[in-house]
Scaffold this active site. Sequence first.
Site, PDB file in Angstrom:
ATOM      1  N   GLY A  14       0.676  -1.215  -0.089  1.00  0.00           N
ATOM      2  CA  GLY A  14       0.030  -0.159  -0.101  1.00  0.00           C
ATOM      3  C   GLY A  14       0.765   1.316  -0.086  1.00  0.00           C
ATOM      4  N   GLN A  76       3.376  -6.890  -6.366  1.00  0.00           N
ATOM      5  CA  GLN A  76       1.960  -6.491  -6.558  1.00  0.00           C
ATOM      6  C   GLN A  76       1.829  -5.319  -7.450  1.00  0.00           C
ATOM      7  OE1 GLN A  76      -0.680  -5.927  -3.364  1.00  0.00           O
ATOM      8  NE2 GLN A  76      -2.435  -6.664  -4.567  1.00  0.00           N
ATOM      9  N   ASN A 169     -13.026  -9.188  12.026  1.00  0.00           N
ATOM     10  CA  ASN A 169     -11.854  -9.824  11.229  1.00  0.00           C
ATOM     11  C   ASN A 169     -10.367  -8.801  11.437  1.00  0.00           C
ATOM     12  OD1 ASN A 169     -10.068 -11.423   9.487  1.00  0.00           O
ATOM     13  ND2 ASN A 169     -10.655 -10.259   7.809  1.00  0.00           N
ATOM     14  N   ASN A 227      -3.081   3.897   9.429  1.00  0.00           N
ATOM     15  CA  ASN A 227      -3.461   4.522   8.275  1.00  0.00           C
ATOM     16  C   ASN A 227      -2.989   6.056   8.228  1.00  0.00           C
ATOM     17  OD1 ASN A 227      -4.692   2.398   6.613  1.00  0.00           O
ATOM     18  ND2 ASN A 227      -6.252   2.189   8.400  1.00  0.00           N
ATOM     19  N   LYS A 351      35.433  12.224  19.909  1.00  0.00           N
ATOM     20  CA  LYS A 351      34.986  11.365  18.832  1.00  0.00           C
ATOM     21  C   LYS A 351      36.112  10.693  18.595  1.00  0.00           C
ATOM     22  CE  LYS A 351      33.625  10.932  13.998  1.00  0.00           C
ATOM     23  NZ  LYS A 351      33.465  11.500  12.667  1.00  0.00           N
ATOM     24  N   HIS A 363      35.496  21.210  30.516  1.00  0.00           N
ATOM     25  CA  HIS A 363      34.503  22.055  29.718  1.00  0.00           C
ATOM     26  C   HIS A 363      35.161  22.609  28.663  1.00  0.00           C
ATOM     27  CE1 HIS A 363      35.656  23.846  33.927  1.00  0.00           C
ATOM     28  NE2 HIS A 363      36.653  24.165  33.213  1.00  0.00           N
TER      29      HIS A 363
END
Length: 456
Positions: A14, A76, A169, A227, A351, A363
């Site tokens: 969908g 599909q 269902n 949805n 890093k 700091h």
Amino acid sequence: MSNSAMSVVILAAGKGTRMYSDLPKVLHTLAGKPMVQHVIDAANDLGACAVHLVYGHGGDLLRQTLHEDNLNWVLQAEQLGTGHAMQQAAPFFNDDEDILMLYGDVPLISVETLQRLRAAKPLGGIGLLTVKLDNPTGYGRITRENDQVTGIVEHKDASEAQRQIQEINTGILIAGGADLKRWLAKLTNNNAQGEYYITDIIAMAYQEGREIVAVHPQRLSEVEGVNNRLQLARLERVYQAEQAEKLLLAGVMLRDPARFDLRGTLQHGRDVEIDTNVILEGNVVLGDRVKIGAGCVIKNSTIGDDCEISPYSVVEDAQLQAACTIGPFARLRPGAELLEGAHVGNFVEMKKARLGKGSKAGHLTYLGDAEIGDNVNIGAGTITCNYDGANKHKTIIGDDVFVGSDTQLVAPVTVGNGVTIAAGTTVTRNIADNELVLSRVPQVHKQGWQRPVKKK
């Protein structure tokens, strides 16, 4: 109960028009993971032999995002209903296996419920997941005779009497491969929508004298589909509330369970405390007595015993040994490593850097591509200048080093043990053990100096 092997079909073709997004609906995330990935994970946890993913809209994006080895991609091209979607996957079904049908936009279906559904499937029949709703408007109704399921009628095709039925269902079912292929081949689109409904196979099975067994999920949220973004946001809160409840019952202190997000997995020790608005992403490990302050984000990191992370710090792909302290407002980027008792204070960024035992960067500091020894003091404003515009270079600092404020270390450079670097120094050459280093412009004093006057 069937002892057959099982494959899973996930419908994910969908577009999701009501999401108002260029992203395929099933790729929108819940708890940091695409909705369809939650369903794939459930299928894998069930031990599925194969997972057939029926896709249509946004297929390229789906393939770029999902990298499961056992996914069988089934196109599909036209979305002509759930039965049509299953028809596309049917050539891949083995006659002697069970086929479980799931949905890529129903992300909270639990493995436990699916196991019960599989166990309830009668030999030669169908296991069907249903729920009862006070307001079933819009859903397919379960029809019964003498309490036996006889079929499913879609809301638009239902009579007024059938619309009073509260059992609906969910779309989730399990059936044998040979039976399912035979029933799918008989589907027609003679209905109000002009689509091929998978639900029509229920009546076919009943007419053949096959048993249909209905099973209810443990929680309604398990079968709620998405949805639009409002529904997705509601399911996000349901999921997070469930995770918070599990953690609280396991001994983790969440100061406000409604303001905590777990977007991955958490392994934790005893007496862990987590303040408000904390986000944990990926795989996070927290040791004993860890404290996480408000507003922190921790991703794919291991935090050792007795560590404290002060508010608004970000920790990503980092390793902290015991008794480290972080923040507030600290940032540990991928490859940051703190050894036992290390401290990183406010507005410090690391890093690919290691800070040794008992070392401190209090700091306003950047430490990148660096190895820093034990008992080192990094003064405020210190920067490892690791990038020359093309390549990264490494800074190595030994043990017991004092780095004064506003120091620049121009990599590649090595600083020996016991070195003292005076404030304001720019280090461009290696320093031997126990040296004092300073590089400053001579201080100039001009007596009687007067500031310039503004011109009128």
